[in-house]
Design an enzyme around this catalytic site. Structure first.
Site, PDB file in Angstrom:
ATOM      1  CE  LYS A   1      41.762  42.810  54.627  1.00  0.00           C
ATOM      2  NZ  LYS A   1      40.743  43.715  55.970  1.00  0.00           N
TER       3      LYS A   1
ATOM      4  CG  ASN B   1      33.460  42.646  53.158  1.00  0.00           C
ATOM      5  OD1 ASN B   1      32.569  41.664  52.970  1.00  0.00           O
ATOM      6  ND2 ASN B   1      35.230  42.290  54.436  1.00  0.00           N
TER       7      ASN B   1
ATOM      8  CB  THR C   1      41.408  54.134  56.623  1.00  0.00           C
ATOM      9  OG1 THR C   1      42.884  52.753  56.650  1.00  0.00           O
ATOM     10  CG2 THR C   1      41.542  54.178  54.660  1.00  0.00           C
TER      11      THR C   1
ATOM     12  CB  ALA D   1      37.754  56.929  65.617  1.00  0.00           C
TER      13      ALA D   1
ATOM     14  N   GLY E   1      39.571  59.458  61.311  1.00  0.00           N
ATOM     15  CA  GLY E   1      39.424  59.693  59.601  1.00  0.00           C
ATOM     16  C   GLY E   1      40.741  58.970  58.836  1.00  0.00           C
TER      17      GLY E   1
ATOM     18  CG  ASP F   1      31.414  44.586  63.976  1.00  0.00           C
ATOM     19  OD1 ASP F   1      32.345  44.413  63.958  1.00  0.00           O
ATOM     20  OD2 ASP F   1      30.762  43.162  63.374  1.00  0.00           O
TER      21      ASP F   1
ATOM     22  CG  ASP G   1      37.150  44.902  52.827  1.00  0.00           C
ATOM     23  OD1 ASP G   1      37.771  44.990  52.701  1.00  0.00           O
ATOM     24  OD2 ASP G   1      36.867  43.921  53.873  1.00  0.00           O
TER      25      ASP G   1
ATOM     26  CB  SER H   1      30.360  50.932  57.611  1.00  0.00           C
ATOM     27  OG  SER H   1      31.459  50.598  58.106  1.00  0.00           O
TER      28      SER H   1
ATOM     29  CB  SER I   1      27.704  47.004  58.455  1.00  0.00           C
ATOM     30  OG  SER I   1      29.349  47.048  58.132  1.00  0.00           O
TER      31      SER I   1
END
Length: 317
Positions: A45, A48, A228, A231, A233, A257, A263, A295, A304
């Site tokens: 993490k 990333n 978070t 999808a 938001g 993916d 992250d 991403s 990504s």
């Protein structure tokens, strides 16, 4: 010229080698499935989030610990390839570089096991040594894939130096709850819905429950609380709001993916705090959501993450 001058962000956290198996769907307990692809990649993490910020154009430094092994050397070279300052990516002979076996389904869902290794050898002393030299940074980002006392020390020192602190409490603390200092020392705290559920006891399943969790986290002492929600938001709460608010990015046409999307969000949020401090909090969060959405449209974690050129210019106005 001193290489530490002009740094935007310091990330204190983990470096793991990702061992990724791609399958049609995630296996059930006790089930064996045949996969259709295997890859190795760079993860953890902390790293990333550091790479996500670097790919957007921030000047980044990583504070971490890897093994004195081939994987550790590979990892340092990887960070250097993004222009990340790695003087304080320590190597140890006491443990091997951390690894993370990841299973990814065709629908983008994933399951991850972390073997922390050298990450748990990063000490408060290491943080004291590194942050005393990284004085120009504007933002410090932390997670929970290194020792808890190490993370807390990083937040303490950052606050003492007047840096903005962003704390991503992942993986969620199990058993012993987080000390109250974690909240008081965090300008921004940003768990995902699963982590927020564990931390607050509020089952986050939709925007309404997410708002309740964000408010609960905010009331524990941080300046900004964000949850978070993939999808959906994210929801957020800060001083001056009567209740938590919700932001949602444009829908993604194809999810490839979701590994590392949280992250990407945290790294992007740090970028906007460091480079665009004048922006309203809501706008910083919305822009970070847009980066995270981009991403998930590519496979992998760090590879990504979008560069500035791959994103709408309006995000950088």
């Amino acid at each position: 010229m001193d290489a530490t001058q002009g740094l935007d962000i310091v990330v204190v956290g983990s470096c793991n080698m990702d061992l990724m198996a791609y399958v049609s769907r995630l296996p059930k307990p006790g089930e064996t499935l045949e996969g259709h692809r295997y890859e190795t990649g760079f993860g953890g993490k902390g790293a990333n989030q550091c790479v996500a910020g670097a790919k957007l154009g921030a000047r980044m430094s990583m504070v971490a610990k890897v093994g004195a092994d081939d994987l550790g050397a590979q990892y340092i070279r990887n960070l250097n390839s993004f222009g990340i300052y790695t003087k304080f990516v320590y190597q140890t002979t006491e443990s091997s570089t951390g690894v993370a076996p990841i299973t990814v389904g065709d629908d983008g869902s994933n399951s991850i096991v972390i073997i922390s290794g050298a990450n748990l050898k990063l000490t408060p002393h290491d943080v004291q040594e590194s942050l005393s030299s990284l004085k120009s940074a504007k933002v410090v980002v932390c997670q929970l894939e290194v020792r808890r006392d190490t993370t807390l020390e990083a937040l303490k020192i950052a606050k003492q130096k007047g840096m903005t602190t962003i704390f991503n409490p992942a993986p969620a603390p199990q058993g012993q709850p987080l000390e109250s200092d974690f909240f008081g020392l965090s300008d921004v705290i940003c768990p995902n819905e699963t982590e927020a559920t564990i931390m607050t006891g509020i089952e986050v399943t939709d925007v309404a429950s997410g708002k309740l969790a964000a408010k609960e986290l905010y009331e524990r002492g941080c300046a900004v609380a964000i949850v978070t929600m993939g999808a959906m938001g994210c929801v957020f709460m800060y001083e001056g709001l009567d209740e938590a608010e919700h932001v949602r990015p444009e829908p993604v046409t194809q999810v490839v993916d979701t590994t590392g999307a949280g992250d990407a969000f945290a790294g992007a949020l740090a970028f906007f705090y460091a480079r665009y401090p004048h922006l309203p909090v809501k706008e910083k969060i919305m822009r970070a959501c847009e980066v995270a959405s981009a991403s998930v449209q590519k496979p992998g974690t760090q590879k990504s993450y979008p560069t500035r050129k791959e994103l709408p210019e309006k995000l950088f106005e």
